[in-house]
Design a protein around this motif. Structure first.
Motif: not given
Lengths: 290, 386
Positions: A4, A8, A11-12, A141, A210-211, A251, A254
């Motif tokens: 996951q 993610t 995608a970023i 994404d 996205k944001y 990611t 984080s």
């Protein structure tokens, strides 16, 4: 959780890559950091948002309008802010200052005319998820990754095969020699900005979806600059790899360490990488150029 | 010949400057400073504050002013940035020589500004800086003599939120997602955790992110694994909306809870369906019957709804300053500060204002619990401090 996080991160990273390619394209030819690029992305996002919500056009039209709008803006940016500097053979420091001025000008123009409110795209695409290997990947994404890849590949193909593309690559090695060989540098640079602007339009719409859309959203391009440096300034494949690498790394930091020190990691990576490989991962020809 | 002209020109400039100084000197106004975010992410509240103050000052001036003098608002943009705020505060204190400063709305900014207002001896009345350190120096534990506020403080807000989570939402486990770069966010998160554990709950995750963050899915992946009953998000509306949106995208079903930073209509436009059914503590509500007339006036004048709670908190602050000027019978900042400390049962927009001389916080300040329902903020309940 591992997969996951990876999904993610990709995608970023896809969005970082898209922005980094546009930024790198300008760098490869003009050899300066175009800090106005973030503002062009921001305006692209506003254009897409306006076409989609206020004029009720479908997403396809909004993306297209953002691409065209941003391309024209980037072109105008070059004509107004850089071309006279270019004619006077100014050093790249002046280009950078001019770019910063443009960025601040455009940002404040939006504050003064549209205002400081945040806008969100409608939730059509954003709320659906695909199931990939037991993890959820937002349909947006997935779409962004596919669309970015197509756009980046298209650009790559253009640079490799078309006459103009070959001229751009030649100019990125040596502008003066290519000029002597009959390349119209003004037209060529205009084209480079149109292409970079088109990529900015795509990035803007995806970022906005996205944001959200707001005047300072262009500052996320800081990440694109880092991605481009990691990949090797001026190298397009480098920008893609750098973007994906940065997105995934951030990611993971984080998720497994702390989101609060994420930027410490990205910038440390940058410093360490520059110490070991001063020209980035793919930045071979920059050394040749020197 | 040339030098003669230059000398003449210099003389002319001097003469003009002198005339300019004379013209700018206005003895018949009392200057009220306003340090506020007019651009940047927090500007929607700042602009509403400025609008509200201008409206109120026009009203006061139309009724004859204060001590026979007209009030004049001098508003500078802080961009919600501490450095910028210190600069404009210096200007307000030493150049404009204001009687008092209304604002700012951010705790970190207010603490930075007090480094100018304390030695400058000009009272500052914060509108929404809810951190305790704004009015009380945590190193000496002494009240800052010239720092005041009209809003409640975070320990109270955190307590209200945590009790609401355990009692109303029946939550046993909670996650906190906070902004480590903001005093407001990190301390509010801390107070929530203290009270939530005191009430017998367990904190499943306590996740920090950096200011300006846009993608929270990495930390939300961890939250999803812990599967808490409620997620407390003590941030501004932008981050809160993004966190809630991305959490729902990842399939997180927990209830969301927040603080007064959420109180902007943007929360709903940005968060869409993801913010439905979330709750937050606020300082004021558009449904509050006490401020309906004021809201109608504001709407009539500016053709939009005020972005609460900042404008009403700013007007409360202005009314407190006006009252202090009247009682001190002087526009001297030191005397105003002395009188502000003694404010008791003063009728203001949100009720009656009493300043606690020990902390310079308002006493008996109500908190409003709001729910996002059908794309609107719905009044849920009102809690009063003792």
């Amino acid at each position: 959780m591992f997969i996951q996080t990876l999904v993610t991160g990709l995608a970023i990273g896809g969005i970082y890559a898209l922005m980094a390619v546009g930024y790198s394209l300008v760098f490869s030819v003009l050899n300066f950091s175009n800090f106005a690029y973030g503002s062009i992305i921001m305006l692209g996002a506003y254009a897409g948002y306006y076409i989609l919500t206020q004029m009720g056009q479908p997403l396809f039209v909004a993306v297209l309008a953002a691409i065209i709008g941003s391309a024209i803006l980037a072109y105008a940016n070059e004509k107004i802010a850089y071309s006279s500097l270019r004619r006077r053979n100014a050093s790249s420091l002046y280009f950078m200052i001019s770019a910063m001025g443009t960025a601040i000008f455009l940002e404040n123009l939006v504050y003064a005319t549209i205002g400081s409110r945040f806008y969100a795209f409608p939730e059509v695409l954003t709320r659906q998820n695909l199931n990939v290997l037991g993890t959820s990947l937002g349909i947006l994404d997935a779409f962004a990754i596919v669309f970015s890849s197509v756009a980046i590949y298209g650009l790559h193909w253009f640079l490799q095969n078309s006459k103009m593309g070959i001229a751009i690559r030649a100019a990125s090695y040596d502008m003066q020699v290519s000029q002597i060989n009959g390349v119209n540098i003004n037209r060529l640079i205009g084209l480079v900005f149109l292409l970079a602007g088109a990529l900015a339009g795509i990035s803007g719409v995806f970022l906005g979806m996205k944001y959200m859309v707001y005047p300072t959203m262009g500052w996320i391009t800081n990440k694109a600059y880092i991605a481009a440096v990691i990949g090797g300034l001026g190298s397009l494949p480098g920008a893609v790899v750098g973007g994906l690498l940065l997105g995934v790394l951030e990611t993971f930091v984080s998720a497994y360490i702390s989101s609060a020190i994420r930027d410490v990691f990205s910038f440390s990576l940058l410093v360490v990488l520059l110490l070991v490989m001063p020209s980035g991962l793919f930045g071979k020809y920059l050394e040749e150029k020197v | 010949m040339k030098s003669k002209w230059i000398a003449l020109a210099i003389l002319a400039v001097f003469a003009l400057t002198l005339v300019g100084c004379g013209g700018a000197k206005q003895e018949d106004v009392i200057k009220i400073g306003h340090a506020v975010a007019l651009t940047g992410d927090s500007s929607m509240w700042g602009i509403a504050e400025k609008n509200a103050l201008e409206m109120e000052i026009a009203k006061i001036n139309a009724a004859g002013g204060v001590l026979g003098k007209k009030l004049q608002l001098i508003a500078y943009d802080t961009r919600a940035d501490a450095t910028e705020a210190v600069n404009v505060t210096k200007r307000l204190v030493s150049q404009d020589k204001v009687a008092a400063i209304i604002g700012p709305g951010q705790s970190g900014v207010a603490i930075a500004m007090s480094s100018v207002t304390e030695p400058g001896k000009v009272p500052m009345i914060g509108t929404t800086p809810t951190n305790p350190k704004v009015t009380v120096d945590d190193k000496t534990n002494q009240v800052r003599k010239y720092s005041f506020r009209t809003c409640f403080i975070d320990p109270f807000q955190g307590t209200v939120a945590a009790q609401f989570a355990t009692k109303e939402l029946k939550a046993k486990t909670a996650a906190v997602v906070y902004d480590v770069g903001s005093d407001y966010s990190s301390w509010l998160g801390k107070y929530f955790i203290e009270e939530f554990t005191k009430q017998g709950g367990t904190i499943a995750n306590n996740e920090a992110f950096r200011s300006g963050e846009l993608d929270f899915r990495a930390i939300l992946g961890k939250v999803k694994q812990a599967n808490p009953d409620v997620i407390f998000i003590p941030t501004m509306q932008k981050e809160a909306a993004l966190v809630m949106k991305q959490a729902r995208d990842l399939g997180i079903t927990a209830k969301f809870l927040g603080g007064d930073g959420w109180g902007s209509p943007d929360l709903i436009t940005l968060g869409g369906s993801a913010v439905e059914g979330s709750y937050f503590v606020n300082l004021a509500s558009l449904d509050d019957p006490d401020i309906q007339k004021w809201i109608a006036d504001y709407k009539a004048k500016y053709n939009q709804e005020p972005v609460l709670p900042n404008p009403v908190m700013a007007v409360d602050g202005l009314l407190a300053v006006v009252d202090a000027i009247k009682k001190a019978n002087s526009a001297d900042p030191v005397k105003i500060a002395e009188q502000l400390e003694k404010t008791k049962d003063l009728p203001v927009l949100t009720g009656k204002l009493t300043i606690d001389p020990k902390t310079h916080n308002p006493l008996n300040k109500p908190a409003v619990m709001q729910e996002v329902k059908g794309g609107k903020f719905v009044f849920k309940s009102k809690v009063v401090t003792q």
